[in-house]
Design an enzyme around this catalytic site. Structure first.
Site, PDB file in Angstrom:
ATOM      1  N   LYS A  22       0.841  -1.201   0.000  1.00  0.00           N
ATOM      2  CA  LYS A  22       0.000   0.000   0.000  1.00  0.00           C
ATOM      3  C   LYS A  22       0.873   1.247   0.000  1.00  0.00           C
ATOM      4  O   LYS A  22       0.681   2.159  -0.809  1.00  0.00           O
ATOM      5  CB  LYS A  22      -0.878   0.007   1.258  1.00  0.00           C
ATOM      6  CG  LYS A  22      -1.510   1.337   1.590  1.00  0.00           C
ATOM      7  CD  LYS A  22      -2.400   1.308   2.799  1.00  0.00           C
ATOM      8  CE  LYS A  22      -1.675   1.449   4.099  1.00  0.00           C
ATOM      9  NZ  LYS A  22      -1.339   2.835   4.501  1.00  0.00           N
ATOM     10  N   ASN A  23       1.850   1.305   0.911  1.00  0.00           N
ATOM     11  CA  ASN A  23       2.565   2.565   1.123  1.00  0.00           C
ATOM     12  C   ASN A  23       3.501   2.936  -0.020  1.00  0.00           C
ATOM     13  O   ASN A  23       3.836   4.104  -0.192  1.00  0.00           O
ATOM     14  CB  ASN A  23       3.304   2.530   2.464  1.00  0.00           C
ATOM     15  CG  ASN A  23       2.316   2.597   3.620  1.00  0.00           C
ATOM     16  OD1 ASN A  23       1.145   2.926   3.420  1.00  0.00           O
ATOM     17  ND2 ASN A  23       2.766   2.251   4.807  1.00  0.00           N
ATOM     18  N   CYS A 116      -2.831  20.453  11.908  1.00  0.00           N
ATOM     19  CA  CYS A 116      -2.275  21.575  11.135  1.00  0.00           C
ATOM     20  C   CYS A 116      -0.841  21.190  10.749  1.00  0.00           C
ATOM     21  O   CYS A 116      -0.367  20.116  11.088  1.00  0.00           O
ATOM     22  CB  CYS A 116      -2.249  22.824  11.996  1.00  0.00           C
ATOM     23  SG  CYS A 116      -0.904  22.796  13.155  1.00  0.00           S
ATOM     24  N   ARG A 121       0.568  14.717  13.556  1.00  0.00           N
ATOM     25  CA  ARG A 121       0.825  14.261  12.183  1.00  0.00           C
ATOM     26  C   ARG A 121       1.202  15.485  11.332  1.00  0.00           C
ATOM     27  O   ARG A 121       0.557  15.817  10.356  1.00  0.00           O
ATOM     28  CB  ARG A 121      -0.377  13.506  11.589  1.00  0.00           C
ATOM     29  CG  ARG A 121      -0.779  12.265  12.331  1.00  0.00           C
ATOM     30  CD  ARG A 121       0.291  11.195  12.421  1.00  0.00           C
ATOM     31  NE  ARG A 121       0.749  10.707  11.139  1.00  0.00           N
ATOM     32  CZ  ARG A 121       0.183   9.691  10.492  1.00  0.00           C
ATOM     33  NH1 ARG A 121      -0.855   9.106  11.003  1.00  0.00           N
ATOM     34  NH2 ARG A 121       0.678   9.283   9.342  1.00  0.00           N
ATOM     35  N   ASP A 305       4.542   0.237  12.061  1.00  0.00           N
ATOM     36  CA  ASP A 305       3.299  -0.337  11.526  1.00  0.00           C
ATOM     37  C   ASP A 305       3.093  -1.788  11.957  1.00  0.00           C
ATOM     38  O   ASP A 305       2.057  -2.366  11.658  1.00  0.00           O
ATOM     39  CB  ASP A 305       3.283  -0.267   9.988  1.00  0.00           C
ATOM     40  CG  ASP A 305       3.219   1.170   9.511  1.00  0.00           C
ATOM     41  OD1 ASP A 305       3.407   1.399   8.310  1.00  0.00           O
ATOM     42  OD2 ASP A 305       3.018   2.058  10.353  1.00  0.00           O
ATOM     43  N   ARG A 397      -8.673  -0.287   4.736  1.00  0.00           N
ATOM     44  CA  ARG A 397      -7.826   0.755   4.124  1.00  0.00           C
ATOM     45  C   ARG A 397      -6.512   0.156   3.646  1.00  0.00           C
ATOM     46  O   ARG A 397      -5.931   0.629   2.672  1.00  0.00           O
ATOM     47  CB  ARG A 397      -7.509   1.850   5.150  1.00  0.00           C
ATOM     48  CG  ARG A 397      -8.675   2.719   5.528  1.00  0.00           C
ATOM     49  CD  ARG A 397      -8.246   3.899   6.339  1.00  0.00           C
ATOM     50  NE  ARG A 397      -7.179   4.641   5.665  1.00  0.00           N
ATOM     51  CZ  ARG A 397      -6.700   5.805   6.110  1.00  0.00           C
ATOM     52  NH1 ARG A 397      -7.157   6.343   7.223  1.00  0.00           N
ATOM     53  NH2 ARG A 397      -5.758   6.454   5.456  1.00  0.00           N
TER      54      ARG A 397
HETATM   55  C1  EPZ Z   1       4.497   6.656   6.389  1.00  0.00           C
HETATM   56  O1  EPZ Z   1       3.774   7.736   6.948  1.00  0.00           O
HETATM   57  C2  EPZ Z   1       3.513   5.504   6.290  1.00  0.00           C
HETATM   58  N1  EPZ Z   1       2.393   5.901   5.437  1.00  0.00           N
HETATM   59  C3  EPZ Z   1       2.989   5.140   7.679  1.00  0.00           C
HETATM   60  O2  EPZ Z   1       2.166   3.980   7.522  1.00  0.00           O
HETATM   61  C4  EPZ Z   1       4.171   4.782   8.574  1.00  0.00           C
HETATM   62  O3  EPZ Z   1       3.686   4.523   9.876  1.00  0.00           O
HETATM   63  C5  EPZ Z   1       5.174   5.942   8.601  1.00  0.00           C
HETATM   64  O4  EPZ Z   1       5.583   6.264   7.252  1.00  0.00           O
HETATM   65  C6  EPZ Z   1       6.424   5.605   9.419  1.00  0.00           C
HETATM   66  O5  EPZ Z   1       7.064   4.499   8.856  1.00  0.00           O
HETATM   67  C7  EPZ Z   1       2.577   5.915   4.098  1.00  0.00           C
HETATM   68  O6  EPZ Z   1       3.640   5.595   3.598  1.00  0.00           O
HETATM   69  C8  EPZ Z   1       1.384   6.294   3.272  1.00  0.00           C
HETATM   70  P1  EPZ Z   1       6.779   9.853   8.443  1.00  0.00           P
HETATM   71  P2  EPZ Z   1       4.433   9.219   6.954  1.00  0.00           P
HETATM   72  O7  EPZ Z   1       6.739  11.157   7.732  1.00  0.00           O
HETATM   73  O8  EPZ Z   1       5.234   9.421   5.737  1.00  0.00           O
HETATM   74  C9  EPZ Z   1       7.130  12.988  11.940  1.00  0.00           C
HETATM   75  C10 EPZ Z   1       0.259   2.648   7.804  1.00  0.00           C
HETATM   76  O9  EPZ Z   1      -0.178   2.113   8.836  1.00  0.00           O
HETATM   77  N2  EPZ Z   1       6.952  14.025  10.896  1.00  0.00           N
HETATM   78  O10 EPZ Z   1       7.889   8.901   8.130  1.00  0.00           O
HETATM   79  O11 EPZ Z   1       3.361  10.181   7.256  1.00  0.00           O
HETATM   80  C11 EPZ Z   1       5.881  12.152  12.173  1.00  0.00           C
HETATM   81  O12 EPZ Z   1       5.011  12.796  13.077  1.00  0.00           O
HETATM   82  C12 EPZ Z   1       0.768   4.073   7.846  1.00  0.00           C
HETATM   83  O13 EPZ Z   1       0.362   2.070   6.687  1.00  0.00           O
HETATM   84  C13 EPZ Z   1       7.124  15.362  11.241  1.00  0.00           C
HETATM   85  O14 EPZ Z   1       7.402  15.705  12.399  1.00  0.00           O
HETATM   86  O15 EPZ Z   1       5.397   9.094   8.216  1.00  0.00           O
HETATM   87  C14 EPZ Z   1       6.438  10.866  12.734  1.00  0.00           C
HETATM   88  O16 EPZ Z   1       6.683  11.006  14.117  1.00  0.00           O
HETATM   89  C15 EPZ Z   1       0.495   4.735   9.179  1.00  0.00           C
HETATM   90  N3  EPZ Z   1       6.955  16.312  10.286  1.00  0.00           N
HETATM   91  C16 EPZ Z   1       7.792  10.739  12.010  1.00  0.00           C
HETATM   92  O17 EPZ Z   1       8.094  12.041  11.478  1.00  0.00           O
HETATM   93  C17 EPZ Z   1       6.653  15.982   8.986  1.00  0.00           C
HETATM   94  O18 EPZ Z   1       6.530  16.893   8.145  1.00  0.00           O
HETATM   95  C18 EPZ Z   1       7.790   9.761  10.856  1.00  0.00           C
HETATM   96  O19 EPZ Z   1       6.698  10.124  10.010  1.00  0.00           O
HETATM   97  C19 EPZ Z   1       6.489  14.619   8.655  1.00  0.00           C
HETATM   98  C20 EPZ Z   1       6.655  13.651   9.622  1.00  0.00           C
END
Ligand code: EPZ
Length: 421
Positions: A22-23, A116, A121, A305, A397
């Site tokens: 999916k991702n 936001c 997130r 995940d 999903r």
């Molecule tokens: C991806 O989300 C995946 N989703 C998530 O899978 C997965 O849990 C996550 O990566 C971590 O591996 C998709 O690929 C569609 P990140 P993403 O940006 O890209 C912080 C599932 O269950 N952060 O790597 O949104 C964030 O809060 C989903 O399939 C910021 O602070 O995750 C987190 O603590 C859920 N500012 C960390 O970074 C930002 O601008 C990692 O988030 C972006 C992220």
């Protein structure tokens, strides 16, 4: 509204084919906005998040056709660069259209995903990366408005490793003028596939698979055909299903190198695993479940995940396991539901202390998010008696027909439509 009804305690047997990831495809689909023409993505999972992304791309003017895991995306008639709230609110990954729209059209208006830019997130890393490439970014009435006559290559460093921000930065940089170097880039397999796919479109990227990516901007990209990877989280979830029910099963999954940490942890817990050309066999028929600690980390560490699924598994261990989530400190909504099934779990900030119990007892529980739902299914498979899981739209999903896959392995699980919510 659907619910699952599970009668636990059944041994599983047989082989299950793991669906497309999916991702990876949620990044690869918007990446096709960078070119103009007919793209095909093979091994695309038929999960709701993919349909949500298709609807958003259709809104932008992409023609699509999706059947038997083959997804055609024709990007030759893009008519809008606006991703409205109605679409984006359903799925955070919608933010992935920001980079490609800005890069190809010089303009993108994308609704803020839940929360936001800097709240829960957040997307601050995405926005800072666009600014580094010369974009003018404004936040107005819940929308990100990004403008740039022509993006210009630059150095982008991510203080924290972010899968999504790395993906967006990559997709913005491939058509920028000059060279971009991204440091502390995410190295998840989904990002590697995205980079390799962008190269197939004609992008010039080096360092793929490492945390330092160098991109030479090009004038334009061409449509192409892509083979998606299979889903490492579904693979891990199915292996835990075999382990938690003390079964002997196999998964048809050709990317064992993407789940080495999960395989190692399952072996540490007492399950036997054998990998031979594209099939991973798990035998947990005679093993106790040893308690094994886990701390989530970026790839190749233990994936966040899989955190919920691991807590479900450890709730039946012969000791006490500590499960820490360092990626999402609040990703524990499954814990109260698992406790309803008889699990003994104590929370301390982002750590779950899981004291193994002799057995879980079926009950009515509620899904709260995608991976939490998976952990409830796993617990239900092992629990004595009947478990009802409400709001299974969450699990749809990210898992393609999970109840059919589990039933084919011998689980007693059915999907029932219900007015209960
Ligand atoms: C991806 O989300 C995946 N989703 C998530 O899978 C997965 O849990 C996550 O990566 C971590 O591996 C998709 O690929 C569609 P990140 P993403 O940006 O890209 C912080 C599932 O269950 N952060 O790597 O949104 C964030 O809060 C989903 O399939 C910021 O602070 O995750 C987190 O603590 C859920 N500012 C960390 O970074 C930002 O601008 C990692 O988030 C972006 C992220």
């Amino acid at each position: 509204m659907d619910k699952f009804v599970i009668h636990g305690g059944k041994k599983l047997t047989g082989t299950v084919k793991i669906s497309g990831a999916k991702n990876s495809v949620l990044a690869l689909m918007p990446a096709c906005l960078l070119n103009s023409g007919k793209n095909i993505i093979y091994n695309t999972p038929e999960v709701n998040d993919v349909y949500t992304m298709i609807k958003l791309l259709n809104f932008l003017g992409v023609e699509s056709d999706f059947s038997n895991s083959k997804l055609l995306l024709d990007t030759s008639q893009i008519k809008s660069q606006i991703a409205p709230y109605e679409h984006v609110k359903k799925m955070r990954a919608s933010i992935y259209v920001l980079g490609p729209l800005l890069s190809r059209f010089g303009y993108a208006k994308v609704s803020m995903p839940g929360g936001c830019a800097w709240g829960p997130r957040p997307v601050n890393l995405h926005l800072e990366a666009m600014k580094k490439l010369g974009a003018d970014i404004k936040l107005e009435e819940g929308y990100i408005i990004a403008k740039s006559h022509k993006l210009t290559g630059n150095k982008i460093h991510f203080d924290i490793s972010s899968v999504g921000a790395t993906g967006n930065a990559l997709m913005a940089a491939v058509l920028a003028k000059g060279t971009t170097v991204i440091t502390n880039a995410a190295i998840e397999p989904e990002i590697t596939l995205l980079a390799e796919s962008l190269k197939k479109m004609g992008a010039r990227i080096s360092g793929i698979g490492s945390s330092i990516l160098e991109i030479e901007g090009v004038e334009e990209l061409r449509p192409a055909e892509f083979e998606n990877i299979s889903d490492r989280i579904e693979a891990g979830t199915m292996l835990v299903a075999g382990a938690i029910t003390h079964s002997k099963i196999a998964i048809d999954y050709n990317f064992s190198h993407h789940i080495e940490i999960i395989i190692d942890k399952l072996k540490e817990s007492g399950a036997n695993l054998l990998i031979n050309n594209g099939i991973i066999e798990l035998d947990a028929t005679n093993s106790m479940i040893n308690s094994v600690d886990v701390t989530t980390a970026v790839y190749p560490g233990f994936p966040t995940d899989m955190q919920a699924q691991w807590i479900a598994y450890m709730s039946l261990s012969n000791g006490t396991a500590t499960v820490v989530d360092n990626i999402y400190y609040d990703r524990f909504t499954h814990v109260p539901e698992l406790i309803r099934l008889g699990a003994d779990i104590e929370m301390h900030n982002n750590s779950a202390i899981v004291k193994g119990v002799k057995k879980l007892k079926g009950a009515k529980v509620m899904s709260t998010d995608l991976r939490a739902s998976a952990s409830l299914v796993l617990a239900g498979l092992a629990a004595e008696g009947e478990t009802e899981i409400l709001r299974v739209y969450h699990i749809d999903r990210g898992y393609q027909k999970i109840e059919e896959k589990l039933r084919a392995l011998g689980a007693d699980i059915i999907r029932v439509s219900t007015k209960e919510y």
